[in-house]
Design a protein around this motif. Sequence first.
Motif, PDB file in Angstrom:
ATOM      1  N   VAL A 211      79.472 -68.447 -77.693  1.00 26.89           N
ATOM      2  CA  VAL A 211      79.513 -68.257 -76.237  1.00 26.89           C
ATOM      3  C   VAL A 211      80.927 -68.557 -75.744  1.00 26.89           C
ATOM      4  O   VAL A 211      81.401 -69.683 -75.860  1.00 26.89           O
ATOM      5  N   LYS A 212      81.595 -67.587 -75.164  1.00 30.11           N
ATOM      6  CA  LYS A 212      83.010 -67.728 -74.806  1.00 30.11           C
ATOM      7  C   LYS A 212      83.244 -68.588 -73.576  1.00 30.11           C
ATOM      8  O   LYS A 212      84.292 -69.222 -73.446  1.00 30.11           O
ATOM      9  N   ASN A 213      82.298 -68.599 -72.635  1.00 29.81           N
ATOM     10  CA  ASN A 213      82.467 -69.363 -71.392  1.00 29.81           C
ATOM     11  C   ASN A 213      81.288 -70.312 -71.217  1.00 29.81           C
ATOM     12  O   ASN A 213      80.165 -69.868 -70.965  1.00 29.81           O
ATOM     13  N   GLN A 214      81.561 -71.596 -71.362  1.00 26.87           N
ATOM     14  CA  GLN A 214      80.463 -72.565 -71.298  1.00 26.87           C
ATOM     15  C   GLN A 214      80.934 -73.909 -70.754  1.00 26.87           C
ATOM     16  O   GLN A 214      82.106 -74.257 -70.836  1.00 26.87           O
ATOM     17  N   ILE A 215      79.970 -74.635 -70.197  1.00 24.24           N
ATOM     18  CA  ILE A 215      80.194 -76.005 -69.734  1.00 24.24           C
ATOM     19  C   ILE A 215      79.202 -76.906 -70.462  1.00 24.24           C
ATOM     20  O   ILE A 215      78.012 -76.592 -70.565  1.00 24.24           O
ATOM     21  N   GLU A 243      86.441 -84.423 -65.982  1.00 22.13           N
ATOM     22  CA  GLU A 243      86.121 -85.782 -65.532  1.00 22.13           C
ATOM     23  C   GLU A 243      85.272 -85.708 -64.261  1.00 22.13           C
ATOM     24  O   GLU A 243      85.647 -86.179 -63.181  1.00 22.13           O
ATOM     25  N   ILE A 244      84.072 -85.138 -64.423  1.00 24.48           N
ATOM     26  CA  ILE A 244      83.205 -84.891 -63.259  1.00 24.48           C
ATOM     27  C   ILE A 244      82.552 -86.157 -62.736  1.00 24.48           C
ATOM     28  O   ILE A 244      81.933 -86.142 -61.673  1.00 24.48           O
ATOM     29  N   MET A 322      80.463 -77.331 -60.442  1.00 30.21           N
ATOM     30  CA  MET A 322      81.158 -76.737 -61.589  1.00 30.21           C
ATOM     31  C   MET A 322      80.884 -75.243 -61.703  1.00 30.21           C
ATOM     32  O   MET A 322      81.797 -74.437 -61.913  1.00 30.21           O
ATOM     33  N   VAL A 323      79.620 -74.866 -61.561  1.00 31.52           N
ATOM     34  CA  VAL A 323      79.218 -73.477 -61.742  1.00 31.52           C
ATOM     35  C   VAL A 323      79.865 -72.564 -60.696  1.00 31.52           C
ATOM     36  O   VAL A 323      80.299 -71.445 -61.002  1.00 31.52           O
ATOM     37  N   SER A 324      79.958 -73.051 -59.463  1.00 30.72           N
ATOM     38  CA  SER A 324      80.512 -72.220 -58.401  1.00 30.72           C
ATOM     39  C   SER A 324      82.002 -71.952 -58.605  1.00 30.72           C
ATOM     40  O   SER A 324      82.542 -70.964 -58.119  1.00 30.72           O
ATOM     41  N   ILE A 325      82.678 -72.820 -59.346  1.00 29.55           N
ATOM     42  CA  ILE A 325      84.111 -72.641 -59.611  1.00 29.55           C
ATOM     43  C   ILE A 325      84.355 -71.870 -60.909  1.00 29.55           C
ATOM     44  O   ILE A 325      85.179 -70.959 -60.961  1.00 29.55           O
ATOM     45  N   LEU A 326      83.611 -72.201 -61.965  1.00 28.68           N
ATOM     46  CA  LEU A 326      83.922 -71.683 -63.294  1.00 28.68           C
ATOM     47  C   LEU A 326      83.073 -70.485 -63.715  1.00 28.68           C
ATOM     48  O   LEU A 326      83.455 -69.758 -64.635  1.00 28.68           O
TER      49      LEU A 326
END
Length: 403
Positions: A211-215, A243-244, A322-326
């Motif tokens: 998966v190329k884009n993940q958190i 550092e959330i 995080m999701v709304s930005i990345l």
Amino acid sequence: MLGRNQTGNSKLVKQLNRQEILRKLRENKRVSRADLAKLTELSRPCVSALVDEMMKEGLIHEVGVGESKGGRKPILLEYNFQAYGVVGAIFEGSTLYMSIADLSGDLLVDYHFRLQQPTNGDMAIRCLELGLQTLLSKSGFEKSRLLGVGLGLPGITQRRDGTVSYAPSTGWMGLPVKQEIEERLGLPVVIDNDVNLMTLGEFHKGVGNGVKNQIYMYVGTGIGAGIILDGQFYRGSREASGEIGYMMVGQVKKLNRGEYGVFEGNYSVPVIQEKARKVLPSFAEEPGVIKQLIRHTEDGHIEAGRLLNDIYRHWAYGIANMVSILDPDLLILSGEMIDIDESGVEKIQGMLTEWVPYVPQIKLAALGYKAGIIGAIHSVLEAFPVVNSNKIYLSGGYVNESK
């Protein structure tokens, strides 16, 4: 006559050529010298000389003959993944986890040790020394055959400087941690943030593979995240991305330098345990506070249900930020979040659907504590790409003379 710079350049070229040969052997099992010359685009004499050199070092061995294409049958070569070992280590909560792996990254021997609390830096390093001795004894590896140690630490690690710039839980802030650990262990060390290494572990061998884009989000003593964008790990200009725990989620209070952030000061595991003690009739002082809250909620305990929903909602606030930005493809939940049941995941997904344009796929981490170890091992394999004449070269200049 070669000048000093030319000599240095020739050594570098040789190292790069060795590295390329080894890389092709990792990718292509059992190939001939002629095939290696084609794959690497190096001359046959160059490949032959370097292969002979690395055979003496044990990095490459011959494994039989291949089919003839009109002439003499070629001798096939194979990368010797057992030639050297790599140590991965990570402090997760109050436990130190360690493993030795071969050059393919496969774990061979494990070790874990629970540290007494409160602990300090010197005690942590002593545990690393004991763990290394135990791994060597159990595995039969000689210390001279170890490339190095990958180590996951809490806080903001500065990999180039070998320091930890921000770490409320260890007291290592600003100290030359890497240098001291190298001197004590007698091995080169690569340090990184613990959650970063967990992220890399799941990316290489867990639910994040491919998966190329993940958190990757972790909730434990603190709260942190690892971010992979377009297949590359994103660290930020000061290696402080993810550092959330410092997000403004929950009750805001004034912070002093070196303290935990607002988010983790309200919804990390120790704080949740504190809240659970106030509402549960019986609270077990052990890992698994989310499991306990779920169990009491299913038994009809109203206050437990309210606390659980409050936790889910505030964790979801952090995820939404995080999701709304990345805009990732995948969100991996780990640490205490691993105990969220199916209904809990559905609740978080439902909240995110209301709050953000696109909700990523959500999965629970699959590797447990091994994620951090696997990430630590891969960090060493990437940092020590070349073994040459009993010298281990690290990008950045460390040279370890094998004895």
